[in-house]
Design a protein around this motif. Structure first.
Motif, PDB file in Angstrom:
ATOM      1  N   GLY A 119     -12.377  -3.188   8.403  1.00  9.84           N
ATOM      2  CA  GLY A 119     -12.933  -4.262   9.212  1.00  9.84           C
ATOM      3  C   GLY A 119     -12.375  -5.622   8.841  1.00  9.84           C
ATOM      4  O   GLY A 119     -11.323  -5.732   8.199  1.00  9.84           O
ATOM      5  N   LYS A 120     -13.083  -6.671   9.248  1.00 13.12           N
ATOM      6  CA  LYS A 120     -12.665  -8.038   8.996  1.00 13.12           C
ATOM      7  C   LYS A 120     -13.674  -8.718   8.054  1.00 13.12           C
ATOM      8  O   LYS A 120     -14.884  -8.535   8.220  1.00 13.12           O
ATOM      9  CB  LYS A 120     -12.590  -8.831  10.309  1.00 13.12           C
ATOM     10  N   PRO A 121     -13.214  -9.504   7.108  1.00 13.69           N
ATOM     11  CA  PRO A 121     -14.132 -10.184   6.182  1.00 13.69           C
ATOM     12  C   PRO A 121     -14.783 -11.403   6.824  1.00 13.69           C
ATOM     13  O   PRO A 121     -14.247 -11.989   7.768  1.00 13.69           O
ATOM     14  CB  PRO A 121     -13.215 -10.595   5.027  1.00 13.69           C
ATOM     15  N   SER A 122     -15.942 -11.778   6.291  1.00 10.54           N
ATOM     16  CA  SER A 122     -16.611 -13.009   6.725  1.00 10.54           C
ATOM     17  C   SER A 122     -17.153 -13.742   5.507  1.00 10.54           C
ATOM     18  O   SER A 122     -17.771 -13.135   4.631  1.00 10.54           O
ATOM     19  CB  SER A 122     -17.761 -12.692   7.682  1.00 10.54           C
ATOM     20  N   VAL A 126      -5.259   1.461  -2.944  1.00 10.59           N
ATOM     21  CA  VAL A 126      -4.230   0.594  -2.373  1.00 10.59           C
ATOM     22  C   VAL A 126      -4.842  -0.136  -1.183  1.00 10.59           C
ATOM     23  O   VAL A 126      -5.365   0.495  -0.260  1.00 10.59           O
ATOM     24  CB  VAL A 126      -2.999   1.404  -1.930  1.00 10.59           C
ATOM     25  N   ILE A 127      -4.790  -1.475  -1.215  1.00 11.91           N
ATOM     26  CA  ILE A 127      -5.412  -2.290  -0.179  1.00 11.91           C
ATOM     27  C   ILE A 127      -4.326  -3.070   0.559  1.00 11.91           C
ATOM     28  O   ILE A 127      -3.455  -3.690  -0.058  1.00 11.91           O
ATOM     29  CB  ILE A 127      -6.432  -3.285  -0.773  1.00 11.91           C
ATOM     30  N   GLU A 128      -4.415  -3.038   1.887  1.00  9.69           N
ATOM     31  CA  GLU A 128      -3.465  -3.758   2.735  1.00  9.69           C
ATOM     32  C   GLU A 128      -4.247  -4.678   3.665  1.00  9.69           C
ATOM     33  O   GLU A 128      -5.254  -4.264   4.258  1.00  9.69           O
ATOM     34  CB  GLU A 128      -2.638  -2.762   3.553  1.00  9.69           C
ATOM     35  N   VAL A 129      -3.799  -5.926   3.773  1.00 11.38           N
ATOM     36  CA  VAL A 129      -4.426  -6.894   4.666  1.00 11.38           C
ATOM     37  C   VAL A 129      -3.393  -7.310   5.706  1.00 11.38           C
ATOM     38  O   VAL A 129      -2.346  -7.867   5.369  1.00 11.38           O
ATOM     39  CB  VAL A 129      -4.939  -8.127   3.896  1.00 11.38           C
ATOM     40  N   LEU A 130      -3.689  -7.003   6.969  1.00  9.14           N
ATOM     41  CA  LEU A 130      -2.801  -7.339   8.075  1.00  9.14           C
ATOM     42  C   LEU A 130      -3.527  -8.326   8.980  1.00  9.14           C
ATOM     43  O   LEU A 130      -4.414  -7.935   9.745  1.00  9.14           O
ATOM     44  CB  LEU A 130      -2.416  -6.084   8.858  1.00  9.14           C
ATOM     45  N   GLY A 131      -3.179  -9.598   8.865  1.00 11.01           N
ATOM     46  CA  GLY A 131      -3.931 -10.617   9.579  1.00 11.01           C
ATOM     47  C   GLY A 131      -5.330 -10.703   8.999  1.00 11.01           C
ATOM     48  O   GLY A 131      -5.503 -10.951   7.806  1.00 11.01           O
ATOM     49  N   ASP A 132      -6.339 -10.459   9.845  1.00  7.50           N
ATOM     50  CA  ASP A 132      -7.724 -10.428   9.378  1.00  7.50           C
ATOM     51  C   ASP A 132      -8.218  -9.004   9.144  1.00  7.50           C
ATOM     52  O   ASP A 132      -9.377  -8.800   8.769  1.00  7.50           O
ATOM     53  CB  ASP A 132      -8.643 -11.106  10.403  1.00  7.50           C
ATOM     54  N   ASP A 133      -7.372  -8.026   9.377  1.00  7.82           N
ATOM     55  CA  ASP A 133      -7.777  -6.626   9.262  1.00  7.82           C
ATOM     56  C   ASP A 133      -7.463  -6.071   7.877  1.00  7.82           C
ATOM     57  O   ASP A 133      -6.376  -6.297   7.331  1.00  7.82           O
ATOM     58  CB  ASP A 133      -7.059  -5.772  10.320  1.00  7.82           C
ATOM     59  N   VAL A 134      -8.420  -5.332   7.327  1.00  8.62           N
ATOM     60  CA  VAL A 134      -8.311  -4.805   5.967  1.00  8.62           C
ATOM     61  C   VAL A 134      -8.273  -3.280   6.013  1.00  8.62           C
ATOM     62  O   VAL A 134      -9.091  -2.641   6.685  1.00  8.62           O
ATOM     63  CB  VAL A 134      -9.502  -5.265   5.100  1.00  8.62           C
ATOM     64  N   PHE A 135      -7.306  -2.696   5.292  1.00  5.88           N
ATOM     65  CA  PHE A 135      -7.150  -1.246   5.222  1.00  5.88           C
ATOM     66  C   PHE A 135      -7.176  -0.805   3.763  1.00  5.88           C
ATOM     67  O   PHE A 135      -6.613  -1.470   2.891  1.00  5.88           O
ATOM     68  CB  PHE A 135      -5.834  -0.797   5.862  1.00  5.88           C
TER      69      PHE A 135
END
Length: 275
Positions: free
Chosen positions: A121-124, A251-260
């Motif tokens: 999801g996206k962080p806030s 392993v964490i990937e952040v693409l724009g505001d999206d987190v995987f």
């Protein structure tokens, strides 16, 4: 009733199916099954149910009987469970959680599940989302708890996470985490992550989880720690970040505001419950 014990990076869960919604008091059941002396022992209970908006629904309850909207390690285990029990077809499917629908990708090696990749999801940072009492946000803010000052950032990523970087200071995950979890600023409490920056693509995270205590890994906590580290310019802004938790590596990937998030999930054992 059949059960499965599963773990992701040392974060362990009891899995049961309840497709007909027959469990009457799931919070009481969670406390009983998660007890490490009188039950099976786990950080949480995961209930597998049918969903009207996704391929399956994940309900997670902490060891103390409190509910959680989302858990990163639990949903990786859930993805493996759904795939191996043919609840969803194919290696890409969706899971309904308390934090909305999450997309799952199964990564195979020699026809076996090696990793599970989850859209987190996206962080806030909005105090209304976290939720906070009487503050719009907490970003690099000094907060004093019991005469000890912590520089903290709090973000919602499925659940509230407070991030404290400890390269210049040492903290005790149990003593410090348990105090910070329930301070008045947090309307519903907060998970607490103590983070060390190793280099631009590697960090170390120790997590105190609300409702479970100190755990060997927290998927949402590791993800939130990377999000905050990138926001503050402490790690590479464009690369995957490898997160070392006591129980394993994610392993964490952040693409724009999206987190995987990507990591392992394993079945420990299975059996029958005597209720």
């Amino acid at each position: 009733m059949n059960f499965y014990k599963m773990q992701g990076a040392g974060n362990d869960f009891v899995f049961i199916e309840d497709f007909n919604n027959e469990i009457e008091d799931e919070c009481l059941l969670a406390k009983k099954l998660c007890d490490r002396h009188f039950g099976i022992g786990a950080d949480g209970l995961v209930i597998v149910r049918k969903s009207e908006i996704a391929n399956a629904k994940m309900v997670i309850i902490n060891a103390d009987g409190s509910r959680a909207n989302m858990c990163g390690n639990a949903i990786r285990c859930f993805g493996k469970y759904v795939y191996e029990h043919n609840i969803a077809n194919g290696d890409r499917f969706s899971v309904e959680t308390g934090d909305g629908v999450k997309d799952i990708e199964i990564i195979l090696a020699n026809e076996k599940v090696r990793y599970v990749r989850v859209y987190m999801g996206k962080p806030s940072y909005d105090g209304r989302d976290i939720p906070l009492n009487n503050m719009e946000s907490i970003i690099k803010t000094d907060i004093t708890v019991d005469d000890k000052t912590y520089n903290m950032t709090t973000v919602l990523l499925g659940v509230p996470h407070t991030i404290i970087f400890e390269n210049d200071k040492e903290y005790d995950v149990i003593l410090d985490g348990s105090k910070i979890e329930k301070i008045d600023l947090f309307r519903e409490g907060s998970n607490v992550n103590f983070v060390k920056i190793i280099d631009e693509t590697h960090i170390k995270v120790d997590t105190w989880e609300r409702g479970a205590g100190a755990t060997l890994a927290c998927g949402t906590g590791c993800s939130a720690s990377v999000v905050v580290a990138k926001k503050l310019g402490l790690v590479h802004k464009d690369k995957e970040i490898f997160v070392k938790a006591p129980g394993g590596e994610l392993v964490i990937e952040v693409l724009g505001d999206d987190v995987f998030m990507k990591g392992p999930a394993e079945v420990v054992f299975e059996g029958k419950l005597s209720l």
